[in-house]
Motif scaffolding. Structure first.
Motif, PDB file in Angstrom:
ATOM      1  N   ASP A  12      40.385   5.682  68.680  1.00 43.10           N
ATOM      2  CA  ASP A  12      41.475   5.605  67.922  1.00 43.10           C
ATOM      3  C   ASP A  12      42.204   7.062  68.060  1.00 43.10           C
ATOM      4  OD1 ASP A  12      41.172   3.543  65.448  1.00 43.10           O
ATOM      5  OD2 ASP A  12      39.378   4.360  66.105  1.00 43.10           O
ATOM      6  N   SER A  13      43.671   6.870  67.887  1.00 46.58           N
ATOM      7  CA  SER A  13      44.208   8.444  68.160  1.00 46.58           C
ATOM      8  C   SER A  13      45.569   8.208  67.225  1.00 46.58           C
ATOM      9  CB  SER A  13      44.654   8.858  69.469  1.00 46.58           C
ATOM     10  OG  SER A  13      45.726   7.857  69.901  1.00 46.58           O
ATOM     11  N   VAL A  14      46.058   9.311  66.792  1.00 47.81           N
ATOM     12  CA  VAL A  14      47.679   9.274  66.405  1.00 47.81           C
ATOM     13  C   VAL A  14      48.560   9.809  67.625  1.00 47.81           C
ATOM     14  CG1 VAL A  14      49.086  10.311  64.774  1.00 47.81           C
ATOM     15  CG2 VAL A  14      46.898  10.005  64.057  1.00 47.81           C
ATOM     16  N   SER A  15      49.305   8.902  67.933  1.00 52.70           N
ATOM     17  CA  SER A  15      50.223   8.875  68.958  1.00 52.70           C
ATOM     18  C   SER A  15      51.728   8.841  68.523  1.00 52.70           C
ATOM     19  CB  SER A  15      50.041   7.802  70.017  1.00 52.70           C
ATOM     20  OG  SER A  15      48.482   8.231  70.728  1.00 52.70           O
ATOM     21  N   VAL A  16      52.537   9.531  69.008  1.00 49.08           N
ATOM     22  CA  VAL A  16      54.092   9.733  68.729  1.00 49.08           C
ATOM     23  C   VAL A  16      54.665   9.064  69.818  1.00 49.08           C
ATOM     24  CG1 VAL A  16      53.679  11.454  66.886  1.00 49.08           C
ATOM     25  CG2 VAL A  16      54.191  11.937  69.345  1.00 49.08           C
ATOM     26  N   ASN A  17      55.938   8.302  69.617  1.00 46.35           N
ATOM     27  CA  ASN A  17      56.599   8.015  70.594  1.00 46.35           C
ATOM     28  C   ASN A  17      57.443   8.998  71.365  1.00 46.35           C
ATOM     29  OD1 ASN A  17      58.780   8.433  68.867  1.00 46.35           O
ATOM     30  ND2 ASN A  17      58.983   6.443  68.200  1.00 46.35           N
ATOM     31  N   ALA A  18      58.233   8.780  72.524  1.00 49.24           N
ATOM     32  CA  ALA A  18      58.695   9.797  73.298  1.00 49.24           C
ATOM     33  C   ALA A  18      59.967  10.536  72.644  1.00 49.24           C
ATOM     34  CB  ALA A  18      59.172   9.323  74.711  1.00 49.24           C
ATOM     35  N   GLU A  19      60.685   9.977  71.699  1.00 51.07           N
ATOM     36  CA  GLU A  19      61.691  10.134  70.969  1.00 51.07           C
ATOM     37  C   GLU A  19      61.138  11.299  69.825  1.00 51.07           C
ATOM     38  OE1 GLU A  19      65.127   8.700  67.922  1.00 51.07           O
ATOM     39  OE2 GLU A  19      64.073   7.282  69.220  1.00 51.07           O
ATOM     40  N   THR A  20      60.084  10.966  69.148  1.00 53.70           N
ATOM     41  CA  THR A  20      59.552  11.826  68.311  1.00 53.70           C
ATOM     42  C   THR A  20      59.103  13.208  68.774  1.00 53.70           C
ATOM     43  OG1 THR A  20      59.308   9.958  66.898  1.00 53.70           O
ATOM     44  CG2 THR A  20      58.024  12.171  66.400  1.00 53.70           C
ATOM     45  N   ALA A  21      58.592  12.812  69.824  1.00 56.08           N
ATOM     46  CA  ALA A  21      57.761  13.974  70.712  1.00 56.08           C
ATOM     47  C   ALA A  21      58.646  14.949  70.958  1.00 56.08           C
ATOM     48  CB  ALA A  21      57.035  13.679  71.944  1.00 56.08           C
ATOM     49  N   GLN A  68      57.159   6.277  63.762  1.00 51.19           N
ATOM     50  CA  GLN A  68      57.253   7.394  64.747  1.00 51.19           C
ATOM     51  C   GLN A  68      55.852   7.858  65.009  1.00 51.19           C
ATOM     52  OE1 GLN A  68      59.140   7.736  61.657  1.00 51.19           O
ATOM     53  NE2 GLN A  68      60.464   6.343  62.885  1.00 51.19           N
ATOM     54  N   ALA A  69      55.015   7.323  64.313  1.00 51.73           N
ATOM     55  CA  ALA A  69      53.627   7.770  64.995  1.00 51.73           C
ATOM     56  C   ALA A  69      52.583   6.307  64.650  1.00 51.73           C
ATOM     57  CB  ALA A  69      53.100   8.935  64.172  1.00 51.73           C
ATOM     58  N   ALA A  70      51.726   6.382  65.221  1.00 52.33           N
ATOM     59  CA  ALA A  70      50.852   5.194  64.920  1.00 52.33           C
ATOM     60  C   ALA A  70      49.441   5.314  65.436  1.00 52.33           C
ATOM     61  CB  ALA A  70      51.583   3.992  65.838  1.00 52.33           C
ATOM     62  N   ASP A  71      48.439   4.658  65.026  1.00 53.49           N
ATOM     63  CA  ASP A  71      47.030   4.396  65.504  1.00 53.49           C
ATOM     64  C   ASP A  71      47.169   3.763  66.860  1.00 53.49           C
ATOM     65  OD1 ASP A  71      44.340   4.534  65.772  1.00 53.49           O
ATOM     66  OD2 ASP A  71      43.978   2.913  64.332  1.00 53.49           O
ATOM     67  N   VAL A  72      47.028   4.475  68.068  1.00 53.62           N
ATOM     68  CA  VAL A  72      46.973   3.633  69.206  1.00 53.62           C
ATOM     69  C   VAL A  72      45.645   4.129  70.031  1.00 53.62           C
ATOM     70  CG1 VAL A  72      48.040   3.756  71.439  1.00 53.62           C
ATOM     71  CG2 VAL A  72      49.315   3.901  69.460  1.00 53.62           C
ATOM     72  N   ASP A 127      58.492  13.816  57.326  1.00 48.80           N
ATOM     73  CA  ASP A 127      59.716  13.051  58.004  1.00 48.80           C
ATOM     74  C   ASP A 127      59.288  11.912  58.820  1.00 48.80           C
ATOM     75  OD1 ASP A 127      61.573  14.977  56.696  1.00 48.80           O
ATOM     76  OD2 ASP A 127      61.117  16.278  58.558  1.00 48.80           O
ATOM     77  N   LEU A 128      58.178  11.344  58.710  1.00 47.31           N
ATOM     78  CA  LEU A 128      57.788  10.402  59.752  1.00 47.31           C
ATOM     79  C   LEU A 128      57.121   9.429  59.138  1.00 47.31           C
ATOM     80  CD1 LEU A 128      56.227  12.470  62.392  1.00 47.31           C
ATOM     81  CD2 LEU A 128      58.570  12.072  62.280  1.00 47.31           C
ATOM     82  N   THR A 129      57.179   8.129  59.723  1.00 44.12           N
ATOM     83  CA  THR A 129      56.424   6.963  59.215  1.00 44.12           C
ATOM     84  C   THR A 129      55.427   6.403  60.194  1.00 44.12           C
ATOM     85  OG1 THR A 129      58.392   6.140  58.001  1.00 44.12           O
ATOM     86  CG2 THR A 129      56.607   4.196  58.697  1.00 44.12           C
ATOM     87  N   ILE A 130      54.064   6.388  59.687  1.00 42.74           N
ATOM     88  CA  ILE A 130      52.935   6.136  60.673  1.00 42.74           C
ATOM     89  C   ILE A 130      52.631   4.686  60.542  1.00 42.74           C
ATOM     90  CG2 ILE A 130      51.449   6.841  59.050  1.00 42.74           C
ATOM     91  CD1 ILE A 130      49.642   7.892  61.518  1.00 42.74           C
ATOM     92  N   GLY A 131      52.447   3.916  61.651  1.00 42.64           N
ATOM     93  CA  GLY A 131      51.842   2.493  61.621  1.00 42.64           C
ATOM     94  C   GLY A 131      50.488   2.223  62.026  1.00 42.64           C
ATOM     95  N   GLY A 132      49.707   1.445  61.631  1.00 40.92           N
ATOM     96  CA  GLY A 132      48.380   1.161  61.907  1.00 40.92           C
ATOM     97  C   GLY A 132      47.932  -0.190  61.218  1.00 40.92           C
ATOM     98  N   SER A 133      46.451  -0.531  61.256  1.00 42.68           N
ATOM     99  CA  SER A 133      45.863  -1.730  60.483  1.00 42.68           C
ATOM    100  C   SER A 133      45.989  -1.271  59.287  1.00 42.68           C
ATOM    101  CB  SER A 133      44.797  -1.596  60.914  1.00 42.68           C
ATOM    102  OG  SER A 133      43.901  -0.595  60.723  1.00 42.68           O
ATOM    103  N   PRO A 134      45.923  -2.214  58.245  1.00 39.84           N
ATOM    104  CA  PRO A 134      46.026  -2.096  56.718  1.00 39.84           C
ATOM    105  C   PRO A 134      44.738  -1.272  56.307  1.00 39.84           C
ATOM    106  CG  PRO A 134      46.488  -4.461  57.295  1.00 39.84           C
ATOM    107  CD  PRO A 134      46.014  -3.904  58.449  1.00 39.84           C
ATOM    108  N   GLU A 135      43.736  -1.282  57.020  1.00 41.71           N
ATOM    109  CA  GLU A 135      42.612  -0.377  56.635  1.00 41.71           C
ATOM    110  C   GLU A 135      42.777   1.148  56.843  1.00 41.71           C
ATOM    111  OE1 GLU A 135      41.362  -4.491  57.362  1.00 41.71           O
ATOM    112  OE2 GLU A 135      42.499  -2.990  58.656  1.00 41.71           O
TER     113      GLU A 135
END
Length: 320
Positions: free
Chosen positions: A153-162, A232-236, A182-190
């Motif tokens: 698992d990692s927290v990754s951000v997209n190119a625009e946010t970076a 803008q960020a997610a568990d990838v 200022d960011l919304t993060i996405g991932g599994s409900p857990e």
């Protein structure tokens, strides 16, 4: 100081598709194995490996097949006789075949394997994880040296946010502290309720996001949401080829919030010669996360045959 982390076995995907039925794994074989002329016909056959033959197995997902080809071709280059059992299924199945001697070598992930063997185990360092794994393994099995390559698992951000916030491949999770509100993060409900998720990001790194969007566990929903800037960020996962395709930036995790998942050969003690052990340790020394991500992208995005990718990399790394 590096913190102690417990494993997150309940969401690991390094067992392939968790709880895959044996019949389903067998059905996958015909279309998923590498184009090798010495691949065994049935990966689920329980016969013990023949004396003098190294049987290299893999779980039923693309990266495991690629790693198995890397191990097998490296061993062949040293004159060892190698056969393959690709796409066997989940860890529950492959571990059983390792114990009964049907498979000699299997690419594993040290932290995930420890979590399978002992779900309550704490993970303080890669070396400590490996020692704990050795203590828990069946007495006929052991693990060799781990590679720096990790799929976790990692927290990754997209190119625009970076670009907007000056985040690079050298940035850490701590660098999110000022911009996360200022960011919304996405991932599994857990991910929202776990220590290896939002709780840990706040307690370990002081990072608190504006909001959370429930998606999937590093799958297509998460990838699409990050690509489209819905989040803008997610568990990838760190070797997900989407990182290359969409130019996501993976933030470093110096406190090891997400534990350890180093690619590590699992082997039978009696089935591999010292030369074989030295060969696989040499492979591990050369394989890092960036390299594995690139190799995965060649297989999963460019649709290259994993056996060809394995051979090309081994040659380029001076291992054959």
């Amino acid at each position: 100081m590096t913190s102690t982390r417990k494993s997150s076995w309940s969401r690991t995907r390094h067992s392939g598709a968790a709880a895959v039925a044996l019949t389903a794994a067998a059905a996958l074989l015909a279309g998923c194995s590498s184009d090798s002329d010495d691949t065994s016909d049935n990966p689920l056959a329980g016969e013990k490996a023949k004396a003098g033959t190294v049987v290299v197995g893999s779980n039923n997902f693309a990266e495991s097949t690629l790693l198995a080809d890397i191990y097998g071709e490296a061993l062949k280059a040293k004159g060892l006789k190698v056969t393959y059992k690709h796409n066997i299924g989940s860890r529950e199945t492959t571990y059983g075949l390792m114990k009964n001697g049907s498979v000699t070598v299997l690419p594993e992930y040290n932290g995930s394997l420890l979590a399978y063997l002992d779900p309550e185990a704490e993970q303080q360092s890669a070396d400590a994880v490996n020692e704990a794994v050795k203590a828990k393994l069946d007495k006929k099995l052991t693990v060799l040296e781990s590679s720096p390559a990790e799929n976790k698992d990692s927290v990754s951000v997209n190119a625009e946010t970076a670009k907007k916030h000056g985040l690079t491949a050298e940035s850490t999770l701590a660098d999110l502290k000022d911009v996360a509100p200022d960011l919304t993060i996405g991932g599994s409900p857990e991910f929202q309720t776990r220590q290896q998720g939002l709780k840990g990001l706040e307690s370990v790194y002081g990072v608190k996001f504006k909001s959370f969007k429930a998606l999937d566990a590093g799958g297509p929903l998460t990838q699409a949401a990050l690509t489209k800037n819905t989040v803008q960020a997610a568990d990838v996962f760190t070797t997900d080829p989407t990182i290359v395709k969409e130019k996501f930036v993976v933030l470093k995790d110096p406190e090891n919030l997400f534990g350890f998942a180093n690619v590590t050969p699992l082997v039978t003690k009696e089935g591999l010669s010292k030369e074989g052990v030295d060969t696989l340790n040499a492979v591990s020394a050369k394989l890092d996360t960036k390299t594995l991500l690139d190799l995965d992208a060649q297989v999963q995005l460019d649709k290259k045959d994993p056996l060809d990718v394995a051979k090309e990399w081994l040659e380029s790394a001076g291992l054959v």
